[in-house]
Motif scaffolding. Structure first.
Motif, PDB file in Angstrom:
ATOM      1  N   PRO A 115      -0.538  -2.354  -3.069  1.00 48.35           N
ATOM      2  CA  PRO A 115      -1.402  -3.431  -3.567  1.00 48.35           C
ATOM      3  C   PRO A 115      -2.693  -3.487  -2.753  1.00 48.35           C
ATOM      4  O   PRO A 115      -2.668  -3.366  -1.524  1.00 48.35           O
ATOM      5  CB  PRO A 115      -0.564  -4.692  -3.341  1.00 48.35           C
ATOM      6  N   HIS A 116      -3.810  -3.638  -3.429  1.00 46.90           N
ATOM      7  CA  HIS A 116      -5.097  -3.704  -2.738  1.00 46.90           C
ATOM      8  C   HIS A 116      -6.077  -4.544  -3.559  1.00 46.90           C
ATOM      9  O   HIS A 116      -5.837  -4.823  -4.730  1.00 46.90           O
ATOM     10  CB  HIS A 116      -5.670  -2.307  -2.487  1.00 46.90           C
ATOM     11  N   ALA A 117      -7.148  -4.927  -2.890  1.00 49.10           N
ATOM     12  CA  ALA A 117      -8.192  -5.729  -3.541  1.00 49.10           C
ATOM     13  C   ALA A 117      -9.511  -5.446  -2.836  1.00 49.10           C
ATOM     14  O   ALA A 117      -9.541  -4.811  -1.785  1.00 49.10           O
ATOM     15  CB  ALA A 117      -7.849  -7.211  -3.469  1.00 49.10           C
ATOM     16  N   ASP A 118     -10.596  -5.920  -3.414  1.00 52.83           N
ATOM     17  CA  ASP A 118     -11.905  -5.848  -2.778  1.00 52.83           C
ATOM     18  C   ASP A 118     -12.216  -7.228  -2.207  1.00 52.83           C
ATOM     19  O   ASP A 118     -12.038  -8.239  -2.888  1.00 52.83           O
ATOM     20  CB  ASP A 118     -12.987  -5.448  -3.791  1.00 52.83           C
ATOM     21  N   MET A 146      -5.899  -3.718   1.702  1.00 48.56           N
ATOM     22  CA  MET A 146      -4.907  -4.779   1.719  1.00 48.56           C
ATOM     23  C   MET A 146      -5.388  -5.907   2.628  1.00 48.56           C
ATOM     24  O   MET A 146      -6.166  -5.670   3.548  1.00 48.56           O
ATOM     25  CB  MET A 146      -3.578  -4.256   2.277  1.00 48.56           C
ATOM     26  N   ALA A 147      -4.901  -7.110   2.386  1.00 44.34           N
ATOM     27  CA  ALA A 147      -5.164  -8.220   3.302  1.00 44.34           C
ATOM     28  C   ALA A 147      -4.439  -7.891   4.608  1.00 44.34           C
ATOM     29  O   ALA A 147      -3.243  -7.659   4.610  1.00 44.34           O
ATOM     30  CB  ALA A 147      -4.656  -9.531   2.707  1.00 44.34           C
ATOM     31  N   ARG A 148      -5.175  -7.817   5.706  1.00 41.66           N
ATOM     32  CA  ARG A 148      -4.597  -7.387   6.977  1.00 41.66           C
ATOM     33  C   ARG A 148      -4.852  -8.432   8.052  1.00 41.66           C
ATOM     34  O   ARG A 148      -5.959  -8.919   8.190  1.00 41.66           O
ATOM     35  CB  ARG A 148      -5.226  -6.069   7.418  1.00 41.66           C
ATOM     36  N   SER A 149      -3.817  -8.713   8.832  1.00 39.34           N
ATOM     37  CA  SER A 149      -3.958  -9.696   9.905  1.00 39.34           C
ATOM     38  C   SER A 149      -4.755  -9.144  11.080  1.00 39.34           C
ATOM     39  O   SER A 149      -5.227  -9.907  11.911  1.00 39.34           O
ATOM     40  CB  SER A 149      -2.582 -10.148  10.388  1.00 39.34           C
ATOM     41  N   ASP A 150      -4.924  -7.826  11.143  1.00 39.35           N
ATOM     42  CA  ASP A 150      -5.663  -7.237  12.266  1.00 39.35           C
ATOM     43  C   ASP A 150      -7.137  -7.010  11.947  1.00 39.35           C
ATOM     44  O   ASP A 150      -7.851  -6.386  12.709  1.00 39.35           O
ATOM     45  CB  ASP A 150      -5.009  -5.936  12.726  1.00 39.35           C
ATOM     46  N   LEU A 151      -7.627  -7.566  10.837  1.00 39.10           N
ATOM     47  CA  LEU A 151      -9.041  -7.463  10.490  1.00 39.10           C
ATOM     48  C   LEU A 151      -9.798  -8.616  11.147  1.00 39.10           C
ATOM     49  O   LEU A 151      -9.431  -9.784  10.991  1.00 39.10           O
ATOM     50  CB  LEU A 151      -9.238  -7.505   8.980  1.00 39.10           C
ATOM     51  N   LYS A 152     -10.831  -8.292  11.914  1.00 36.55           N
ATOM     52  CA  LYS A 152     -11.605  -9.276  12.669  1.00 36.55           C
ATOM     53  C   LYS A 152     -13.073  -9.195  12.266  1.00 36.55           C
ATOM     54  O   LYS A 152     -13.561  -8.143  11.882  1.00 36.55           O
ATOM     55  CB  LYS A 152     -11.509  -9.019  14.177  1.00 36.55           C
ATOM     56  N   ILE A 153     -13.756 -10.328  12.383  1.00 38.68           N
ATOM     57  CA  ILE A 153     -15.210 -10.356  12.252  1.00 38.68           C
ATOM     58  C   ILE A 153     -15.754 -10.554  13.657  1.00 38.68           C
ATOM     59  O   ILE A 153     -15.386 -11.505  14.342  1.00 38.68           O
ATOM     60  CB  ILE A 153     -15.680 -11.488  11.326  1.00 38.68           C
ATOM     61  N   ILE A 154     -16.614  -9.631  14.088  1.00 34.07           N
ATOM     62  CA  ILE A 154     -17.170  -9.678  15.434  1.00 34.07           C
ATOM     63  C   ILE A 154     -18.665  -9.934  15.330  1.00 34.07           C
ATOM     64  O   ILE A 154     -19.373  -9.229  14.612  1.00 34.07           O
ATOM     65  CB  ILE A 154     -16.873  -8.375  16.197  1.00 34.07           C
ATOM     66  N   GLY A 175     -13.142 -11.899  -9.224  1.00 34.05           N
ATOM     67  CA  GLY A 175     -13.051 -10.801 -10.187  1.00 34.05           C
ATOM     68  C   GLY A 175     -11.600 -10.470 -10.470  1.00 34.05           C
ATOM     69  O   GLY A 175     -10.749 -10.532  -9.579  1.00 34.05           O
ATOM     70  N   GLU A 176     -11.308 -10.136 -11.711  1.00 35.74           N
ATOM     71  CA  GLU A 176      -9.930  -9.867 -12.129  1.00 35.74           C
ATOM     72  C   GLU A 176      -9.458  -8.478 -11.695  1.00 35.74           C
ATOM     73  O   GLU A 176     -10.256  -7.566 -11.538  1.00 35.74           O
ATOM     74  CB  GLU A 176      -9.809  -9.990 -13.646  1.00 35.74           C
ATOM     75  N   GLY A 177      -8.152  -8.347 -11.549  1.00 33.35           N
ATOM     76  CA  GLY A 177      -7.531  -7.065 -11.231  1.00 33.35           C
ATOM     77  C   GLY A 177      -7.121  -6.341 -12.496  1.00 33.35           C
ATOM     78  O   GLY A 177      -7.513  -6.710 -13.604  1.00 33.35           O
ATOM     79  N   ASP A 178      -6.287  -5.315 -12.330  1.00 34.06           N
ATOM     80  CA  ASP A 178      -5.864  -4.513 -13.479  1.00 34.06           C
ATOM     81  C   ASP A 178      -4.407  -4.760 -13.881  1.00 34.06           C
ATOM     82  O   ASP A 178      -3.821  -3.987 -14.612  1.00 34.06           O
ATOM     83  CB  ASP A 178      -6.088  -3.027 -13.199  1.00 34.06           C
ATOM     84  N   ASN A 179      -3.803  -5.848 -13.360  1.00 32.86           N
ATOM     85  CA  ASN A 179      -2.407  -6.199 -13.614  1.00 32.86           C
ATOM     86  C   ASN A 179      -1.429  -5.149 -13.106  1.00 32.86           C
ATOM     87  O   ASN A 179      -0.293  -5.082 -13.568  1.00 32.86           O
ATOM     88  CB  ASN A 179      -2.163  -6.472 -15.106  1.00 32.86           C
ATOM     89  N   HIS A 180      -1.872  -4.321 -12.207  1.00 32.02           N
ATOM     90  CA  HIS A 180      -0.987  -3.350 -11.570  1.00 32.02           C
ATOM     91  C   HIS A 180      -1.171  -3.488 -10.064  1.00 32.02           C
ATOM     92  O   HIS A 180      -0.913  -4.544  -9.521  1.00 32.02           O
ATOM     93  CB  HIS A 180      -1.292  -1.928 -12.072  1.00 32.02           C
ATOM     94  N   TRP A 181      -1.665  -2.463  -9.402  1.00 33.61           N
ATOM     95  CA  TRP A 181      -1.810  -2.507  -7.943  1.00 33.61           C
ATOM     96  C   TRP A 181      -3.129  -3.128  -7.489  1.00 33.61           C
ATOM     97  O   TRP A 181      -3.231  -3.633  -6.382  1.00 33.61           O
ATOM     98  CB  TRP A 181      -1.691  -1.098  -7.359  1.00 33.61           C
ATOM     99  N   TYR A 182      -4.162  -3.081  -8.319  1.00 34.52           N
ATOM    100  CA  TYR A 182      -5.459  -3.647  -7.930  1.00 34.52           C
ATOM    101  C   TYR A 182      -5.470  -5.144  -8.215  1.00 34.52           C
ATOM    102  O   TYR A 182      -5.340  -5.576  -9.354  1.00 34.52           O
ATOM    103  CB  TYR A 182      -6.597  -2.945  -8.672  1.00 34.52           C
ATOM    104  N   GLY A 183      -5.630  -5.961  -7.176  1.00 35.13           N
ATOM    105  CA  GLY A 183      -5.547  -7.410  -7.305  1.00 35.13           C
ATOM    106  C   GLY A 183      -6.834  -8.102  -7.699  1.00 35.13           C
ATOM    107  O   GLY A 183      -6.841  -9.291  -7.962  1.00 35.13           O
TER     108      GLY A 183
END
Length: 154
Positions: free
Chosen positions: A36-39, A94-102, A131-139
């Motif tokens: 699963p992934h998204a922009d 993917m939404a990741r907990s280790d993503l930081k804004i510096i 924005g909508e996903g594709d109802n599969h892996w793209y969220g």
């Protein structure tokens, strides 16, 4: 004798594995493999403690992964804040907990003072679907807005 046994064993094993493989894909729905992934658009405004926008602050999205082997930093995207102190970073995955804004002041006094660096966690609970996903892996596409107040260096 051993050769004959191994041929028989390999034939039976091949048939069983083939049946298992076809059994996994016998439903009406196609079998999909993926993640699963998204922009994501990470955006916000950087101001000083008085609420005045700060331009030319280096704003980076980085994945910071800590392990026994050390710290791994993957630079995702970097921009400078504009005249209004706004930044917009793009990240796909993917939404990741280790993503930081510096946030770093790289031009010294030129933007109204020297400011302390800051590191923020991306708060996916604030994500707004744009924005909508594709109802599969793209969220789909999401925006996460995080406004920041930087303190001046003492």
């Amino acid at each position: 004798m051993k050769v004959r046994f191994y041929r028989w064993y390999n034939a039976v094993l091949t048939v069983l594995l083939s049946m298992l493989g076809f059994g996994c894909s016998s439903s009406d729905e196609p079998v999909e493999y993926g993640t699963p992934h998204a922009d994501y658009i990470l955006k916000g405004q950087v101001t000083d403690e008085a609420g005045i926008p700060i331009k030319n602050i280096k704003t980076s999205a980085k994945m910071i992964i800590k392990s026994e082997a050390g710290v791994y930093i993957n630079d995702i995207s970097t921009v400078q804040t504009d005249e209004s102190g706004n930044y917009k970073l793009k990240y796909g995955g993917m939404a990741r907990s280790d993503l930081k804004i510096i946030l770093e002041d790289v031009d010294g006094e030129a933007n109204g003072g020297e400011f302390q660096s800051d590191t923020l966690d991306v708060d996916y609970a604030k994500a707004v679907k744009v924005g909508e996903g594709d109802n599969h892996w793209y969220g789909g596409k999401y925006e996460v807005t995080t406004d920041v107040k930087l303190k001046k260096k003492s």
